[in-house]
Design a protein around this motif. Sequence first.
Motif, PDB file in Angstrom:
ATOM      1  N   ASP A 160     -18.390  45.461  20.731  1.00 43.50           N
ATOM      2  CA  ASP A 160     -18.954  46.679  21.328  1.00 43.50           C
ATOM      3  C   ASP A 160     -18.285  47.874  20.644  1.00 43.50           C
ATOM      4  N   GLU A 161     -17.509  48.659  21.328  1.00 42.31           N
ATOM      5  CA  GLU A 161     -16.849  49.817  20.706  1.00 42.31           C
ATOM      6  C   GLU A 161     -15.338  49.688  20.703  1.00 42.31           C
ATOM      7  N   GLU A 162     -14.841  48.462  20.957  1.00 40.65           N
ATOM      8  CA  GLU A 162     -13.397  48.260  21.063  1.00 40.65           C
ATOM      9  C   GLU A 162     -12.890  47.435  19.880  1.00 40.65           C
ATOM     10  N   GLU A 163     -11.857  47.933  19.208  1.00 42.05           N
ATOM     11  CA  GLU A 163     -11.287  47.211  18.079  1.00 42.05           C
ATOM     12  C   GLU A 163     -10.614  45.936  18.545  1.00 42.05           C
ATOM     13  N   LEU A 164     -10.829  44.844  17.792  1.00 41.53           N
ATOM     14  CA  LEU A 164     -10.246  43.550  18.129  1.00 41.53           C
ATOM     15  C   LEU A 164      -8.903  43.365  17.436  1.00 41.53           C
ATOM     16  N   HIS A 165      -7.964  42.763  18.171  1.00 41.79           N
ATOM     17  CA  HIS A 165      -6.660  42.452  17.599  1.00 41.79           C
ATOM     18  C   HIS A 165      -6.349  40.959  17.698  1.00 41.79           C
ATOM     19  N   LEU A 223     -12.230  36.788  11.052  1.00 43.06           N
ATOM     20  CA  LEU A 223     -12.493  36.681  12.484  1.00 43.06           C
ATOM     21  C   LEU A 223     -12.708  35.217  12.828  1.00 43.06           C
ATOM     22  N   ASP A 224     -11.971  34.720  13.823  1.00 42.79           N
ATOM     23  CA  ASP A 224     -12.131  33.345  14.293  1.00 42.79           C
ATOM     24  C   ASP A 224     -13.362  33.270  15.196  1.00 42.79           C
ATOM     25  N   LEU A 225     -14.351  32.460  14.775  1.00 38.89           N
ATOM     26  CA  LEU A 225     -15.618  32.365  15.516  1.00 38.89           C
ATOM     27  C   LEU A 225     -15.658  31.203  16.500  1.00 38.89           C
ATOM     28  N   SER A 226     -14.579  30.434  16.594  1.00 44.44           N
ATOM     29  CA  SER A 226     -14.620  29.197  17.375  1.00 44.44           C
ATOM     30  C   SER A 226     -14.981  29.427  18.846  1.00 44.44           C
ATOM     31  N   GLY A 227     -14.576  30.545  19.410  1.00 46.10           N
ATOM     32  CA  GLY A 227     -14.875  30.791  20.824  1.00 46.10           C
ATOM     33  C   GLY A 227     -16.033  31.750  21.054  1.00 46.10           C
ATOM     34  N   LEU A 228     -16.787  32.044  19.988  1.00 43.33           N
ATOM     35  CA  LEU A 228     -17.855  33.045  20.092  1.00 43.33           C
ATOM     36  C   LEU A 228     -19.163  32.406  20.558  1.00 43.33           C
ATOM     37  N   LYS A 229     -19.743  32.944  21.599  1.00 42.87           N
ATOM     38  CA  LYS A 229     -21.026  32.456  22.112  1.00 42.87           C
ATOM     39  C   LYS A 229     -22.170  33.066  21.307  1.00 42.87           C
ATOM     40  N   ASP A 230     -23.261  32.295  21.170  1.00 46.99           N
ATOM     41  CA  ASP A 230     -24.401  32.759  20.385  1.00 46.99           C
ATOM     42  C   ASP A 230     -24.946  34.090  20.875  1.00 46.99           C
ATOM     43  N   GLU A 231     -24.989  34.247  22.189  1.00 50.61           N
ATOM     44  CA  GLU A 231     -25.575  35.471  22.732  1.00 50.61           C
ATOM     45  C   GLU A 231     -24.697  36.704  22.516  1.00 50.61           C
ATOM     46  N   ASP A 232     -23.443  36.484  22.087  1.00 45.29           N
ATOM     47  CA  ASP A 232     -22.527  37.614  21.892  1.00 45.29           C
ATOM     48  C   ASP A 232     -22.454  38.089  20.444  1.00 45.29           C
ATOM     49  N   TRP A 233     -23.118  37.398  19.527  1.00 48.96           N
ATOM     50  CA  TRP A 233     -22.996  37.744  18.117  1.00 48.96           C
ATOM     51  C   TRP A 233     -23.345  39.211  17.843  1.00 48.96           C
ATOM     52  N   GLY A 234     -24.372  39.680  18.445  1.00 51.80           N
ATOM     53  CA  GLY A 234     -24.806  41.047  18.191  1.00 51.80           C
ATOM     54  C   GLY A 234     -23.858  42.113  18.702  1.00 51.80           C
ATOM     55  N   ARG A 235     -22.852  41.714  19.458  1.00 52.80           N
ATOM     56  CA  ARG A 235     -21.896  42.676  20.002  1.00 52.80           C
ATOM     57  C   ARG A 235     -20.734  42.932  19.041  1.00 52.80           C
ATOM     58  N   TYR A 236     -20.666  42.125  17.971  1.00 53.25           N
ATOM     59  CA  TYR A 236     -19.559  42.231  17.026  1.00 53.25           C
ATOM     60  C   TYR A 236     -20.000  42.958  15.754  1.00 53.25           C
ATOM     61  N   CYS A 276     -18.205  44.600  11.824  1.00 52.65           N
ATOM     62  CA  CYS A 276     -17.073  44.869  10.940  1.00 52.65           C
ATOM     63  C   CYS A 276     -17.175  46.329  10.499  1.00 52.65           C
ATOM     64  N   VAL A 277     -16.082  47.052  10.598  1.00 52.17           N
ATOM     65  CA  VAL A 277     -16.091  48.487  10.308  1.00 52.17           C
ATOM     66  C   VAL A 277     -15.072  48.811   9.217  1.00 52.17           C
ATOM     67  N   PHE A 278     -15.538  49.480   8.179  1.00 54.21           N
ATOM     68  CA  PHE A 278     -14.659  50.016   7.139  1.00 54.21           C
ATOM     69  C   PHE A 278     -14.504  51.507   7.382  1.00 54.21           C
ATOM     70  N   HIS A 279     -13.251  51.978   7.379  1.00 56.86           N
ATOM     71  CA  HIS A 279     -12.975  53.400   7.619  1.00 56.86           C
ATOM     72  C   HIS A 279     -12.161  53.945   6.460  1.00 56.86           C
ATOM     73  N   LEU A 280     -12.696  54.961   5.792  1.00 61.58           N
ATOM     74  CA  LEU A 280     -12.018  55.608   4.675  1.00 61.58           C
ATOM     75  C   LEU A 280     -11.329  56.875   5.163  1.00 61.58           C
ATOM     76  N   ALA A 281     -10.150  57.158   4.613  1.00 63.40           N
ATOM     77  CA  ALA A 281      -9.434  58.381   4.987  1.00 63.40           C
ATOM     78  C   ALA A 281     -10.351  59.584   4.823  1.00 63.40           C
ATOM     79  N   GLY A 282     -10.424  60.406   5.835  1.00 66.43           N
ATOM     80  CA  GLY A 282     -11.319  61.554   5.810  1.00 66.43           C
ATOM     81  C   GLY A 282     -12.491  61.395   6.759  1.00 66.43           C
TER      82      GLY A 282
END
Length: 344
Positions: free
Chosen positions: A213-218, A240-253, A255-261
């Motif tokens: 969603d909008e929360e960074e994963l650690h 990202l470890d996908l072993s515990g990921l449910k099919d219906e949750d895929w769209g909630r994840y 990957c974000v790249f952030h460049l300085a600026g």
Amino acid sequence: MKMFHTAASNIPNFPEFVIVTLLDELQVDYYDSNIRRAVPKQDWSNKITEEDPTYWERQTQIGLGAQQTFKGNIEIAKERFNQTGGVHVFQWMVGCEWDDETDKVNGNWQYSYDGEDFIVYDLKTETWIAPVPQAVPTKHKWDNDKADLAYTKNYLTTECRDWLKKYVEFGRSSLMRKDLPSVSLLQKTPSSPLTCHATGFYPDRADLFWKKDEEELHEDVVKGEILPNHDGSFQMSVDLDLSGLKDEDWGRYSCVFHLAGGQEVSKRLDKRDIRTNWKTNDGGLHPGAAAGGVLGAIAVVVLAGVGFIIYKKKPPQGSSSTSKSDTSSSSGEEAMQSMLKTSS
């Protein structure tokens, strides 16, 4: 700015002597004992000759001289460590960091032999540190040379900074650019972690992370280091470890790249976008393989990463292959060797 002088003994397919200068991890110039000349590695490096037409010719001559010095110093180092043969490497690394907002400067000047620190200059105490017993005679000799200590400090805090500023001005169009990366989702097998790989970005002040969603994963996340590409850009990855990921949750994840600026690239998790080389049950390739190719090893250019040298040399004036003459009556190369010949 970092400058590396590397000498190698008995390493197959590797030059006996190499000089490399890096500016913000971007290679500026190059010299080795095979080509026997100094060459610019960036178009803007040639701007130096607009002010100094004989610059690269002098770099070449100094490289040739330093090459002979290094060859002798490996033999001196072998004597110190009671060695008669084998593969050996030593380097000198000198450089500085400059903060253009605070004008603060930090300097680094150190030597290593066979990948281990040999002797390091401490800018705070203005003395040399000897991590190994074999360096103690060198430390005593150099600590007693007050003129050389003053020069070393001045170079790291003033001369190196001035050359760094000049290089930044020459290469401003390249160094100040901001390039966003291409971002790919990679997976070796269905049970492997999912890798988000970003490549081609510049500068290296960047971050790559997974979020739900909008929360960074650690948790269930492994982040890799930022690594250089051969063209001066950078790459990095985060798993990202996908072993515990449910099919219906895929769209909630995503990957974000952030460049300085503030610039960002976001890639939502979608099975159809995964590039892989694993096969489906019918023996064919997974659709992601046809779409993007095979997941393989990521090639990384490693520059001058074998260790630091132990030879004492006046540092360059603007390039790793430019030396400043010794003030003694002997030549610079002779003085360099004599500093390591101090009896133990």
